[in-house]
Design an enzyme around this catalytic site. Structure first.
Site, PDB file in Angstrom:
ATOM      1  N   GLY A 297     -91.687  28.979 -55.937  1.00  0.00           N
ATOM      2  CA  GLY A 297     -91.050  28.470 -54.727  1.00  0.00           C
ATOM      3  C   GLY A 297     -91.689  29.074 -53.495  1.00  0.00           C
ATOM      4  O   GLY A 297     -92.229  30.190 -53.551  1.00  0.00           O
TER       5      GLY A 297
ATOM      6  N   GLN B 179     -92.514  31.629 -44.683  1.00  0.00           N
ATOM      7  CA  GLN B 179     -93.408  32.554 -45.395  1.00  0.00           C
ATOM      8  C   GLN B 179     -94.879  32.328 -45.044  1.00  0.00           C
ATOM      9  O   GLN B 179     -95.719  33.174 -45.317  1.00  0.00           O
ATOM     10  CB  GLN B 179     -93.232  32.426 -46.924  1.00  0.00           C
ATOM     11  CG  GLN B 179     -91.873  32.891 -47.412  1.00  0.00           C
ATOM     12  CD  GLN B 179     -91.767  32.727 -48.913  1.00  0.00           C
ATOM     13  OE1 GLN B 179     -91.390  31.680 -49.402  1.00  0.00           O
ATOM     14  NE2 GLN B 179     -92.138  33.755 -49.653  1.00  0.00           N
TER      15      GLN B 179
ATOM     16  N   CYS C 270     -90.533  37.454 -55.195  1.00  0.00           N
ATOM     17  CA  CYS C 270     -90.802  36.669 -53.997  1.00  0.00           C
ATOM     18  C   CYS C 270     -92.253  36.879 -53.596  1.00  0.00           C
ATOM     19  O   CYS C 270     -92.727  38.016 -53.617  1.00  0.00           O
ATOM     20  CB  CYS C 270     -89.874  37.116 -52.871  1.00  0.00           C
ATOM     21  SG  CYS C 270     -90.131  36.220 -51.336  1.00  0.00           S
ATOM     22  N   LEU C 271     -92.937  35.788 -53.219  1.00  0.00           N
ATOM     23  CA  LEU C 271     -94.346  35.916 -52.827  1.00  0.00           C
ATOM     24  C   LEU C 271     -94.501  36.784 -51.577  1.00  0.00           C
ATOM     25  O   LEU C 271     -95.570  37.318 -51.332  1.00  0.00           O
ATOM     26  CB  LEU C 271     -94.967  34.533 -52.595  1.00  0.00           C
ATOM     27  CG  LEU C 271     -95.085  33.646 -53.847  1.00  0.00           C
ATOM     28  CD1 LEU C 271     -95.565  32.255 -53.479  1.00  0.00           C
ATOM     29  CD2 LEU C 271     -96.015  34.286 -54.873  1.00  0.00           C
TER      30      LEU C 271
ATOM     31  N   HIS D 114     -82.639  30.764 -53.245  1.00  0.00           N
ATOM     32  CA  HIS D 114     -83.570  31.777 -52.747  1.00  0.00           C
ATOM     33  C   HIS D 114     -84.399  31.210 -51.588  1.00  0.00           C
ATOM     34  O   HIS D 114     -84.551  31.853 -50.551  1.00  0.00           O
ATOM     35  CB  HIS D 114     -84.461  32.231 -53.910  1.00  0.00           C
ATOM     36  CG  HIS D 114     -85.573  33.168 -53.558  1.00  0.00           C
ATOM     37  ND1 HIS D 114     -85.728  34.403 -54.153  1.00  0.00           N
ATOM     38  CD2 HIS D 114     -86.609  33.051 -52.681  1.00  0.00           C
ATOM     39  CE1 HIS D 114     -86.802  35.001 -53.638  1.00  0.00           C
ATOM     40  NE2 HIS D 114     -87.355  34.201 -52.752  1.00  0.00           N
ATOM     41  N   GLU D 115     -84.903  29.970 -51.758  1.00  0.00           N
ATOM     42  CA  GLU D 115     -85.757  29.362 -50.724  1.00  0.00           C
ATOM     43  C   GLU D 115     -84.948  28.968 -49.487  1.00  0.00           C
ATOM     44  O   GLU D 115     -85.412  29.136 -48.368  1.00  0.00           O
ATOM     45  CB  GLU D 115     -86.514  28.143 -51.280  1.00  0.00           C
ATOM     46  CG  GLU D 115     -87.427  28.420 -52.465  1.00  0.00           C
ATOM     47  CD  GLU D 115     -88.357  29.607 -52.291  1.00  0.00           C
ATOM     48  OE1 GLU D 115     -88.758  29.901 -51.137  1.00  0.00           O
ATOM     49  OE2 GLU D 115     -88.654  30.275 -53.291  1.00  0.00           O
TER      50      GLU D 115
ATOM     51  N   HIS E 188     -84.489  31.810 -47.233  1.00  0.00           N
ATOM     52  CA  HIS E 188     -85.656  32.089 -46.387  1.00  0.00           C
ATOM     53  C   HIS E 188     -85.551  31.353 -45.048  1.00  0.00           C
ATOM     54  O   HIS E 188     -86.011  31.852 -44.021  1.00  0.00           O
ATOM     55  CB  HIS E 188     -86.951  31.630 -47.065  1.00  0.00           C
ATOM     56  CG  HIS E 188     -87.574  32.646 -47.984  1.00  0.00           C
ATOM     57  ND1 HIS E 188     -87.999  33.880 -47.555  1.00  0.00           N
ATOM     58  CD2 HIS E 188     -87.874  32.589 -49.303  1.00  0.00           C
ATOM     59  CE1 HIS E 188     -88.534  34.542 -48.582  1.00  0.00           C
ATOM     60  NE2 HIS E 188     -88.458  33.785 -49.655  1.00  0.00           N
TER      61      HIS E 188
HETATM   62 NI    NI Z   1     -89.127  34.245 -51.611  1.00  0.00          NI
END
Ligand code: NI
Length: 174
Positions: A46, A51, A94-95, A136-137, A140
């Site tokens: 995701g 991000q 998470c990236l 989660h996304e 963000h």
């Molecule tokens: Ni994330």
């Protein structure tokens, strides 16, 4: 399509509230394509637009396992309409917080409304890993990271390590 650099925490751009998209036009579709390619390159499931430094309410996901048929999803203005009382815990990563993981408990199922790639309004009900990943996304888009759901002590530990790694990288680049 282009692979874009992913911002890692701590960074003020990850703490902002992203703006609504309202209409999915060619510009938004290009953003979605770039995000999907960026997520795949990073081997993530995701990615949210903040991000990559874009303050728009756009997320992309693909929770298909390795070897399974890809199931890319590209969503604009996702809105969670309903959350189940039942909870589920997943070990999240998470990236933007590379190499850090923690158990996070969230509603096990959600109903979601969003605009798809063709600018059509869609409503879906999902559970399992996809429900967790979407929550989660969507977080963000409101400047919330998965570490904001865990204990203050553990969050502090992870963010200090990330800040230290970031300083080491900028010194190496200087
Ligand atoms: Ni994330």
């Amino acid at each position: 399509m282009a692979v874009l650099p992913i911002i890692s925490a701590p960074d003020p751009r990850l703490k902002i509230k992203a703006r609504p998209v309202v209409v999915v036009d060619d510009d938004v579709r290009r953003l979605m394509d770039d995000m999907l390619e960026t997520m795949r390159k990073a081997i993530g499931i995701g990615l949210a637009a903040p991000q990559i430094g874009v303050a728009k309410r756009v997320i992309v996901l693909d929770v298909a396992r390795q070897g399974e048929e890809p199931q890319p999803m590209m969503l604009a203005d996702p809105e969670i309409l309903w959350r189940s009382v039942e909870l589920a815990t997943f070990n999240e990563g998470c990236l933007s917080l590379p190499e850090h993981y923690a158990d996070v408990t969230r509603p096990a199922a959600i109903r979601l409304r969003y605009l798809d790639y063709q600018n059509e309004i869609r409503e879906i009900e999902v559970s399992g890993l996809l429900a967790t990943c979407i929550q989660h996304e969507v977080d963000h888009l409101d400047g919330v990271l998965f570490v904001d759901h865990i204990s203050l002590v553990k969050r502090g530990m992870i963010l200090r390590k990330l800040a230290k790694a970031k300083r080491a990288r900028s010194l190496a680049a200087a």
